[in-house]
Design a protein around this motif. Structure first.
Motif, PDB file in Angstrom:
ATOM      1  N   THR A  15      35.814  37.168  40.096  1.00 33.33           N
ATOM      2  CA  THR A  15      35.432  38.365  40.837  1.00 33.33           C
ATOM      3  C   THR A  15      35.889  39.588  40.065  1.00 33.33           C
ATOM      4  O   THR A  15      36.934  39.574  39.405  1.00 33.33           O
ATOM      5  N   GLU A  17      36.307  43.458  41.115  1.00 33.24           N
ATOM      6  CA  GLU A  17      36.262  44.451  42.197  1.00 33.24           C
ATOM      7  C   GLU A  17      36.605  45.826  41.627  1.00 33.24           C
ATOM      8  O   GLU A  17      37.680  46.026  41.058  1.00 33.24           O
ATOM      9  N   ALA A 235      29.121  44.583  38.696  1.00 35.28           N
ATOM     10  CA  ALA A 235      30.300  45.336  39.149  1.00 35.28           C
ATOM     11  C   ALA A 235      30.159  46.821  38.821  1.00 35.28           C
ATOM     12  O   ALA A 235      30.473  47.686  39.661  1.00 35.28           O
TER      13      ALA A 235
END
Length: 241
Positions: A15, A17, A235
């Motif tokens: 991931t 973020e 992202a």
């Protein structure tokens, strides 16, 4: 089977973020499985003294691990009064990797400072740092473009990194700590979106490894980085919305 039950060509859950630091021009919390690194990108309207009046900018990085990022508490390097050789080597690698895909003239006489703080380590902290650092840097430079400070995008390409290794005689992608600590060989690949090599670090830990094994490690790295490039793009796009 791998301890994580992943296939040989399977990344851990990754991931990226963005916007996790309200003060930095760009930021990214990157997770590769249980490995988590907080990356910030800060802009300074000046360059190191040795670069003044060159018309070029600079990208540099610092890296560190929080005391309880590992199984046992580690002493802060600031308390020891110096950085370890490992820390210096990793932060130089991060800086080199990012500069490989930045037009320093287009950046102008300003500096991008990348800070990578490992919150939790489970293998692959340097590769996670590089992957997240590109996202943080891209977000910071997008901010400068949106503010009208930059008229040309200094970023020439993406850059990402991933580890690969020979575990129980099988080449595998993205080693976690359990695999990394017992692997016969391990490597780190830093690749650009265009498929160019920025850096390869490859070491036989318990034995030498063959050309065929190396070729498979490289192939796995390309598979992994292709996935990482897609996650990076998503992202950065999400950060602009």
């Amino acid at each position: 089977m791998r301890p994580s039950e992943r296939t040989p060509e399977q990344l851990r859950t990754v991931t990226l973020e963005t916007g996790v630091n309200r003060y930095a021009e760009g930021s990214c919390l990157v997770s590769f499985g249980h490995t988590k690194v907080l990356v910030t990108a800060s802009i300074e309207e000046k360059v190191p003294g040795w670069m003044r009046n060159t018309g070029q900018g600079w990208v540099t990085a610092e890296y560190g691990m929080l005391p309880r990022a590992t199984h046992t508490r580690g002493r802060r390097e600031a308390a020891a009064g110096k950085q370890s050789g490992r820390t210096q080597e990793i932060q130089r690698l991060i800086g080199r990797s990012l500069r490989a895909v930045v037009d320093l003239k287009a950046l102008g006489e300003r500096q991008v400072l990348i800070d990578c703080d490992v919150i939790q380590a489970d293998g692959g902290t340097r590769t996670a740092s590089i992957t997240g650092a590109w996202v943080a840097m891209a977000s910071a430079l997008n901010y400068l473009k949106d503010e009208g400070v930059l008229t040309t995008d200094p970023i020439l390409d993406q850059v990402a990194a991933v580890s690969c290794g020979v575990f129980k005689n099988l080449p595998v992608l993205d080693l976690d700590y359990e695999e990394d600590s017992t692997a016969e060989a391990d490597s780190n690949f830093v690749l650009t979106g265009a498929g160019q090599i920025v850096e390869i670090q490859a070491t036989g830990e318990k034995r030498g490894f063959s050309r065929a094994e190396f070729d498979r490690l490289f192939e796995l790295a390309e598979i992994g980085c292709t996935e990482l490039f897609a996650l990076q793009r998503a992202a950065v796009e999400a950060a602009r919305r």
